[in-house]
Design a protein around this motif. Structure first.
Motif, PDB file in Angstrom:
ATOM      1  N   SER A 135     -56.760  22.916  -7.243  1.00 36.94           N
ATOM      2  CA  SER A 135     -55.534  22.391  -6.654  1.00 36.94           C
ATOM      3  C   SER A 135     -54.784  21.587  -7.711  1.00 36.94           C
ATOM      4  O   SER A 135     -55.394  20.809  -8.454  1.00 36.94           O
ATOM      5  N   PRO A 136     -53.468  21.735  -7.783  1.00 34.80           N
ATOM      6  CA  PRO A 136     -52.719  20.921  -8.750  1.00 34.80           C
ATOM      7  C   PRO A 136     -52.783  19.439  -8.414  1.00 34.80           C
ATOM      8  O   PRO A 136     -52.555  18.599  -9.262  1.00 34.80           O
ATOM      9  N   PHE A 137     -53.126  19.124  -7.176  1.00 31.29           N
ATOM     10  CA  PHE A 137     -53.197  17.723  -6.766  1.00 31.29           C
ATOM     11  C   PHE A 137     -54.527  17.076  -7.133  1.00 31.29           C
ATOM     12  O   PHE A 137     -54.624  15.862  -7.168  1.00 31.29           O
ATOM     13  N   SER A 138     -55.561  17.877  -7.393  1.00 31.73           N
ATOM     14  CA  SER A 138     -56.871  17.288  -7.658  1.00 31.73           C
ATOM     15  C   SER A 138     -56.858  16.437  -8.913  1.00 31.73           C
ATOM     16  O   SER A 138     -57.436  15.352  -8.941  1.00 31.73           O
ATOM     17  N   SER A 139     -56.190  16.894  -9.975  1.00 27.75           N
ATOM     18  CA  SER A 139     -56.143  16.086 -11.188  1.00 27.75           C
ATOM     19  C   SER A 139     -55.311  14.832 -10.977  1.00 27.75           C
ATOM     20  O   SER A 139     -55.642  13.762 -11.486  1.00 27.75           O
ATOM     21  N   ILE A 140     -54.237  14.953 -10.196  1.00 27.79           N
ATOM     22  CA  ILE A 140     -53.404  13.788  -9.899  1.00 27.79           C
ATOM     23  C   ILE A 140     -54.208  12.773  -9.093  1.00 27.79           C
ATOM     24  O   ILE A 140     -54.190  11.577  -9.386  1.00 27.79           O
ATOM     25  N   MET A 141     -54.921  13.255  -8.086  1.00 24.26           N
ATOM     26  CA  MET A 141     -55.721  12.349  -7.255  1.00 24.26           C
ATOM     27  C   MET A 141     -56.839  11.709  -8.075  1.00 24.26           C
ATOM     28  O   MET A 141     -57.140  10.530  -7.897  1.00 24.26           O
ATOM     29  N   GLY A 142     -57.452  12.489  -8.969  1.00 23.04           N
ATOM     30  CA  GLY A 142     -58.493  11.932  -9.822  1.00 23.04           C
ATOM     31  C   GLY A 142     -57.948  10.828 -10.712  1.00 23.04           C
ATOM     32  O   GLY A 142     -58.577   9.776 -10.878  1.00 23.04           O
ATOM     33  N   GLU A 143     -56.773  11.060 -11.285  1.00 29.54           N
ATOM     34  CA  GLU A 143     -56.144  10.055 -12.142  1.00 29.54           C
ATOM     35  C   GLU A 143     -55.782   8.814 -11.337  1.00 29.54           C
ATOM     36  O   GLU A 143     -56.011   7.688 -11.775  1.00 29.54           O
ATOM     37  N   GLU A 188     -64.254  17.138 -23.707  1.00 27.81           N
ATOM     38  CA  GLU A 188     -64.589  17.927 -24.885  1.00 27.81           C
ATOM     39  C   GLU A 188     -64.125  17.179 -26.120  1.00 27.81           C
ATOM     40  O   GLU A 188     -63.168  16.416 -26.076  1.00 27.81           O
ATOM     41  N   ALA A 189     -64.797  17.425 -27.234  1.00 38.71           N
ATOM     42  CA  ALA A 189     -64.440  16.758 -28.486  1.00 38.71           C
ATOM     43  C   ALA A 189     -62.988  17.050 -28.829  1.00 38.71           C
ATOM     44  O   ALA A 189     -62.544  18.195 -28.769  1.00 38.71           O
ATOM     45  N   GLY A 190     -62.247  16.004 -29.166  1.00 37.77           N
ATOM     46  CA  GLY A 190     -60.862  16.158 -29.574  1.00 37.77           C
ATOM     47  C   GLY A 190     -59.874  16.299 -28.433  1.00 37.77           C
ATOM     48  O   GLY A 190     -58.699  16.509 -28.659  1.00 37.77           O
ATOM     49  N   SER A 191     -60.342  16.191 -27.184  1.00 36.06           N
ATOM     50  CA  SER A 191     -59.427  16.370 -26.057  1.00 36.06           C
ATOM     51  C   SER A 191     -58.932  15.041 -25.496  1.00 36.06           C
ATOM     52  O   SER A 191     -58.273  15.015 -24.479  1.00 36.06           O
ATOM     53  N   GLY A 192     -59.270  13.947 -26.138  1.00 35.98           N
ATOM     54  CA  GLY A 192     -58.851  12.641 -25.623  1.00 35.98           C
ATOM     55  C   GLY A 192     -59.846  12.144 -24.585  1.00 35.98           C
ATOM     56  O   GLY A 192     -61.005  12.515 -24.584  1.00 35.98           O
ATOM     57  N   ASP A 193     -59.355  11.309 -23.680  1.00 36.94           N
ATOM     58  CA  ASP A 193     -60.233  10.700 -22.677  1.00 36.94           C
ATOM     59  C   ASP A 193     -60.293  11.483 -21.378  1.00 36.94           C
ATOM     60  O   ASP A 193     -60.955  11.071 -20.448  1.00 36.94           O
ATOM     61  N   ASP A 194     -59.572  12.600 -21.284  1.00 37.41           N
ATOM     62  CA  ASP A 194     -59.533  13.347 -20.032  1.00 37.41           C
ATOM     63  C   ASP A 194     -60.888  13.960 -19.722  1.00 37.41           C
ATOM     64  O   ASP A 194     -61.433  14.713 -20.516  1.00 37.41           O
ATOM     65  N   ARG A 195     -61.416  13.619 -18.571  1.00 38.57           N
ATOM     66  CA  ARG A 195     -62.678  14.195 -18.124  1.00 38.57           C
ATOM     67  C   ARG A 195     -62.369  15.158 -16.996  1.00 38.57           C
ATOM     68  O   ARG A 195     -61.613  14.844 -16.098  1.00 38.57           O
ATOM     69  N   ALA A 196     -62.953  16.316 -17.067  1.00 35.43           N
ATOM     70  CA  ALA A 196     -62.750  17.303 -16.008  1.00 35.43           C
ATOM     71  C   ALA A 196     -63.559  16.888 -14.781  1.00 35.43           C
ATOM     72  O   ALA A 196     -64.643  16.325 -14.901  1.00 35.43           O
ATOM     73  N   GLU A 197     -63.002  17.162 -13.617  1.00 36.66           N
ATOM     74  CA  GLU A 197     -63.706  16.871 -12.378  1.00 36.66           C
ATOM     75  C   GLU A 197     -63.995  18.173 -11.653  1.00 36.66           C
ATOM     76  O   GLU A 197     -63.153  19.065 -11.600  1.00 36.66           O
ATOM     77  N   LEU A 198     -65.180  18.256 -11.114  1.00 33.01           N
ATOM     78  CA  LEU A 198     -65.638  19.441 -10.401  1.00 33.01           C
ATOM     79  C   LEU A 198     -66.074  19.001  -9.011  1.00 33.01           C
ATOM     80  O   LEU A 198     -66.806  18.023  -8.865  1.00 33.01           O
ATOM     81  N   ILE A 199     -65.611  19.700  -8.002  1.00 38.41           N
ATOM     82  CA  ILE A 199     -66.022  19.385  -6.631  1.00 38.41           C
ATOM     83  C   ILE A 199     -67.048  20.428  -6.195  1.00 38.41           C
ATOM     84  O   ILE A 199     -66.793  21.626  -6.271  1.00 38.41           O
ATOM     85  N   THR A 200     -68.200  19.939  -5.767  1.00 42.68           N
ATOM     86  CA  THR A 200     -69.248  20.812  -5.245  1.00 42.68           C
ATOM     87  C   THR A 200     -69.272  20.654  -3.732  1.00 42.68           C
ATOM     88  O   THR A 200     -69.316  19.532  -3.219  1.00 42.68           O
ATOM     89  N   TYR A 201     -69.220  21.773  -3.032  1.00 47.63           N
ATOM     90  CA  TYR A 201     -69.248  21.770  -1.568  1.00 47.63           C
ATOM     91  C   TYR A 201     -70.664  22.088  -1.100  1.00 47.63           C
ATOM     92  O   TYR A 201     -71.312  22.994  -1.620  1.00 47.63           O
ATOM     93  N   LEU A 202     -71.132  21.317  -0.134  1.00 45.32           N
ATOM     94  CA  LEU A 202     -72.479  21.503   0.420  1.00 45.32           C
ATOM     95  C   LEU A 202     -72.392  21.728   1.921  1.00 45.32           C
ATOM     96  O   LEU A 202     -71.470  21.246   2.578  1.00 45.32           O
ATOM     97  N   VAL A 203     -73.365  22.445   2.450  1.00 45.21           N
ATOM     98  CA  VAL A 203     -73.506  22.615   3.897  1.00 45.21           C
ATOM     99  C   VAL A 203     -74.952  22.309   4.277  1.00 45.21           C
ATOM    100  O   VAL A 203     -75.872  22.593   3.525  1.00 45.21           O
ATOM    101  N   ARG A 204     -75.124  21.711   5.444  1.00 53.06           N
ATOM    102  CA  ARG A 204     -76.471  21.371   5.913  1.00 53.06           C
ATOM    103  C   ARG A 204     -76.961  22.497   6.813  1.00 53.06           C
ATOM    104  O   ARG A 204     -76.357  22.814   7.829  1.00 53.06           O
ATOM    105  N   THR A 205     -78.077  23.109   6.420  1.00 48.56           N
ATOM    106  CA  THR A 205     -78.677  24.204   7.164  1.00 48.56           C
ATOM    107  C   THR A 205     -80.169  23.948   7.280  1.00 48.56           C
ATOM    108  O   THR A 205     -80.841  23.752   6.271  1.00 48.56           O
ATOM    109  N   GLN A 206     -80.670  23.925   8.487  1.00 46.85           N
ATOM    110  CA  GLN A 206     -82.100  23.719   8.750  1.00 46.85           C
ATOM    111  C   GLN A 206     -82.641  22.505   7.978  1.00 46.85           C
ATOM    112  O   GLN A 206     -83.619  22.581   7.248  1.00 46.85           O
ATOM    113  N   ASP A 207     -81.959  21.373   8.151  1.00 50.26           N
ATOM    114  CA  ASP A 207     -82.355  20.097   7.542  1.00 50.26           C
ATOM    115  C   ASP A 207     -82.392  20.123   6.016  1.00 50.26           C
ATOM    116  O   ASP A 207     -83.125  19.347   5.394  1.00 50.26           O
TER     117      ASP A 207
END
Length: 111
Positions: free
Chosen positions: A59-67, A23-42
């Protein structure tokens, strides 16, 4: 514009990391979003329950792992550049040594 990070596919489940622009003015931090998918009928379908849970209760670890992941990518890129430079220098040194060796050799006279 969002960019896509790591994609992990395991049997009938997958995760996709999406990096959202800062976001503008927030520095270089980019938010990360995890999307979960499941395979159903191809078809790959979004697992909305798991995805929503990850958004609402991150998770508090997700931002740490992303960094850590970003820092590791940066370190690998820098190492690759330095390695290329060192290889060019080594190649040039080898060529110079071969030229010096060839110029100091005296032709032998047959006889």
């Amino acid at each position: 514009m969002p960019s896509f990070g790591r994609v992990v596919i395991e049997d009938r489940e997958a995760t996709i990391v999406t990096r959202l622009p800062a976001e503008a003015g927030s520095g270089d931090d980019r938010a990360e979003l995890i999307t979960y998918l499941v395979r159903t009928q191809d078809q790959w379908l979004v697992d909305y329950d798991r995805t929503a849970e990850a958004i609402l209760n991150p998770s508090p670890f997700s931002s740490i792992m992303g960094e850590l992941s970003r820092k590791a990518e940066s370190a690998v890129d820098e190492f690759g550049e330095r390695l290329q430079e060192a290889m060019k220098e080594l190649e040039q040194s080898a060529e110079d040594a071969l030229k010096d060796d060839a110029s100091t050799r005296k032709p032998s006279s047959g006889g």
